[in-house]
Every structure is written in C-alpha cells, then in structure tokens.
Design an enzyme around this catalytic site. Structure first.
Site, PDB file in Angstrom:
ATOM      1  N   LYS A 268      -2.667  -2.151  -2.816  1.00 16.75           N
ATOM      2  CA  LYS A 268      -3.686  -1.294  -2.193  1.00 16.75           C
ATOM      3  C   LYS A 268      -3.342   0.135  -2.568  1.00 16.75           C
ATOM      4  O   LYS A 268      -2.287   0.655  -2.192  1.00 16.75           O
ATOM      5  CB  LYS A 268      -3.717  -1.481  -0.678  1.00 16.75           C
TER       6      LYS A 268
ATOM      7  N   GLU B 217       0.808  -1.233   0.000  1.00 14.20           N
ATOM      8  CA  GLU B 217       0.000   0.000   0.000  1.00 14.20           C
ATOM      9  C   GLU B 217       0.841   1.282   0.000  1.00 14.20           C
ATOM     10  O   GLU B 217       1.284   1.732   1.054  1.00 14.20           O
ATOM     11  CB  GLU B 217      -0.928   0.039   1.226  1.00 14.20           C
TER      12      GLU B 217
HETATM   13  P1  13P Z   1      -9.250   4.208   4.874  1.00 14.64           P
HETATM   14  O1  13P Z   1     -10.150   3.470   3.885  1.00 14.64           O
HETATM   15  O2  13P Z   1      -9.984   4.761   6.061  1.00 14.64           O
HETATM   16  O3  13P Z   1      -8.344   5.173   4.193  1.00 14.64           O
HETATM   17  O4  13P Z   1      -8.308   3.095   5.541  1.00 14.64           O
HETATM   18  C1  13P Z   1      -7.835   2.069   4.777  1.00 14.64           C
HETATM   19  C2  13P Z   1      -6.491   1.645   5.228  1.00 14.64           C
HETATM   20  O5  13P Z   1      -6.275   0.489   5.555  1.00 14.64           O
HETATM   21  C3  13P Z   1      -5.394   2.612   5.210  1.00 14.64           C
HETATM   22  O6  13P Z   1      -4.192   1.963   5.460  1.00 14.64           O
END
Ligand code: 13P
Length: 343
Positions: free
Chosen positions: A217, A175
C-alpha cells in the site's frame, strides 16, 4: 502460500479495489466532527453499516479494511458486519497496528507500534474472519527528514508484521505512507519514496516474507500539498510508476494507493493517469486503490448522521467507487463526475 497469493490477487482483481474503513476511534472523530455527528459506538456502526449495505457495491469493492471495534460489531438487525461483507463476496481485512508514536531521539518523527502480542491478535482476527491486514508506517518529509534511522526502524517493523501476518495465513498489506504535507517538490518526494521502498523490500527479504502473498500500500509520488506549481497527473504517473520500477519486485501481485489527503477527484484523476502510463510501459503489477478519504468524503457529507439520508449517502458512495474503479483500469473521464446514479 497458494491461499495467500490467491487472496492477494482477488483483492486487486481488475476493475476493483479496497475501501479503507479502518479509521481509529480518534481519527473517525475528526471526520464526524466535520459533519456534526457525535462519535458514539452507535453512530460509528450506523455509518459503516450504511457503507457496507450499499446495493451493488461489490462490483467495485473487493475488500474492506476494518478497525478492531468494527470486526466485532453487529448491524442494527443483529447480523455481524463481517457477514454483510462476506455475503456479497467482499473480503474482510483488519488494521493490525496500533498507531504511530514519537520516535525516541528524533522528536519530529514517528514509529508505528503494535508488535507485542501481534501473533495472538492476528490469530483472533483470523477467527473473526479477516483474510488480510494492514500496517501503516508514516514517513514525513521536512528539514532533515526523513532520517535513515526513521526509515529503517519503520521498515523493520513492517517486516516483523508482514512475517507474522503470513504465518497466520493473512495477507499483509505493507503500507509505508510518505506524507504529502509540506512544500516539497515531486523530485524530493520521489527520492524519499525510493529510499523507503528499497529499505522496506530489503527488510521483507531478510525476514523471509513471500512477496507473492503481500500487497504494497503506497503513496503516489506527488508535489507537497503546499508546493507551488504542483505536478500534473501525467507527471505524477511517470514519477510514481518509475519509482516502483526501481524498487518493487515483479513478484508483488499488486500495489494499492492510499488517497492521503488528496481531494477525491484529484485521487481519481491521478490513479487514472497512473494506470494509463503503467499500461504503456508494461508495468508488472496491478495498480489499484485502498482509499479512505478518497471514497468516503462524499458519502460522509451526504449522510451527516441522519437516517433519512442513507440512500443519498449510498448513492454518493456508489458513484465515487464506480469512478475510482474506472480509474483503476485507466478508463475514467471527467464527464463521469456529473453522472447521476440510482441505488
Ligand atoms: P486515506 O486514503 O484516507 O489516506 O486512508 C487510507 C489508509 O488506510 C491510510 O492508512
């Protein structure tokens, strides 16, 4: 490797997506403060147990990302929370990083930490039932930011993490979050997202990560939160999918979005537009969700820490998950917002 690829594909099965419930104890405090709930271990357990026991939720939720405390926690009746998920066919995941810290010699930027001892921690998480994991790098857009230095060190750490995760038989969810804070244009966001993803995939290749066994992600490509004339859902869809087409190899089975501070309806409408556009241009990956706030804002408000609100909160969660899952296949309509649900 086959197991990793199967798990990754199961997480992005059509019509399903991921609940990010891995808020650290300091992050969940902010959410609880907003609804007037004390941030105690018992309240965190009660809240997450309420979400995980929502009747029928496995129809829309393929996996849940847990926090270190939660993967070890038991429900009020003594059942491990992980078992509650597993018994419904929902895959447990774990937040593997330990948060973003100031980056040396670049005071306004951050680098995500957690590599020391990661092999051993992942082995333990595997024993506790995790089949996938998440590492979040944070890239901010601003004056002179992000620096190539910030992108490179964060991408390098994502590569280190992803390789260790695969080594332990756990699907890494890679991510790199490009923040939506600021007044920047969608073009600027596209530029930053593209540079970031190119560096991330270069590091993953250099560090021998097998792309069929990961999920990406990602942030949507959006105008900054404070921008004037923010881009429409159709523009968001085009910029986002086109950015991925320039940078994400087709071997990656799925891309799951974070909601990142978008309103829950906004996050749903944009996901729907993205899936409609992706079908038109025949994008090669599943495009799904891994929302935290986008799925939890409504149930948090309905729950407000009171046992008598559990069913109302579960109805709110079920409804939001259903709409998000519809958007994940490009079949959301605004009328669905007004449906009532019986749980
Ligand atoms: P949000 O969808 O609230 O941004 O959180 C997702 C997430 O796992 C961020 O690391």
């Amino acid at each position: 490797m086959q197991d990793l690829a199967d798990t990754a594909r199961a997480l992005v099965a059509p019509g399903k997506g991921i609940l990010a419930a891995d808020e650290s104890t300091t992050t969940i405090k902010k959410r609880f403060d907003a609804i007037g709930v004390d941030n105690t271990e018992a309240n965190r357990r009660a809240y997450r147990e309420m979400l995980f026991r929502t009747p029928g939720i496995a129809k829309f939720i393929s996996g849940v990302i847990l926090y270190d405390e939660t993967i070890r926690q038991k429900a009020a009746d003594g059942t491990p929370l992980v078992k509650i998920l597993r018994d419904q066919g929902i895959l447990p995941g774990i937040k593997a990083d330990i948060g973003a810290k100031p980056l040396a010699f670049s005071p306004n930027e951050v680098v995500t930490e957690g590599l020391d001892g990661l092999r051993e921690r992942l082995a333990e998480y595997r024993e506790l039932g995790a089949v996938f994991s998440k590492w979040r790098a944070v890239i901010a857009i601003g004056d002179g930011m992000p620096t190539p230095y910030c992108i490179e060190v964060n991408a390098h750490a994502l590569g280190r993490y992803a390789a260790l995760s695969q080594e332990q038989g756990i699907v890494p969810m890679v991510e790199p979050e490009v923040l939506m804070d600021g007044g920047h244009t969608i073009e600027r966001c596209y530029e930053v997202e593209l540079a970031t993803l190119r560096e991330v995939f270069s590091q993953l290749a250099a560090q021998r990560v097998q792309l069929e066994g990961i999920l990406l992600k990602a942030s949507m490509v959006l105008s900054g939160k404070d921008a004037r004339n923010r881009a429409s859902p159709d523009e968001v869809a085009r910029y986002t999918v086109d950015c991925f087409r320039e940078s994400v190899p087709a071997a990656v089975p799925g891309i799951v979005f974070l909601s990142g501070g978008q309103g829950d309806e906004e996050a749903t409408v944009n996901l729907d537009a993205i899936n409609r556009y992706a079908a038109k241009v025949r994008a090669p990956w599943e495009l799904s969700f891994s929302y935290g706030r986008g799925l939890q804002a409504a149930p948090q408000k309905a729950w407000s820490g009171k046992a008598e609100n559990v069913s109302a909160a579960q109805r709110a969660f079920f409804h939001r998950a259903k709409l998000t899952a519809a958007a994940r296949v490009g079949q959301y309509t605004p009328e669905m917002e007004r449906e009532t649900v019986a749980v």
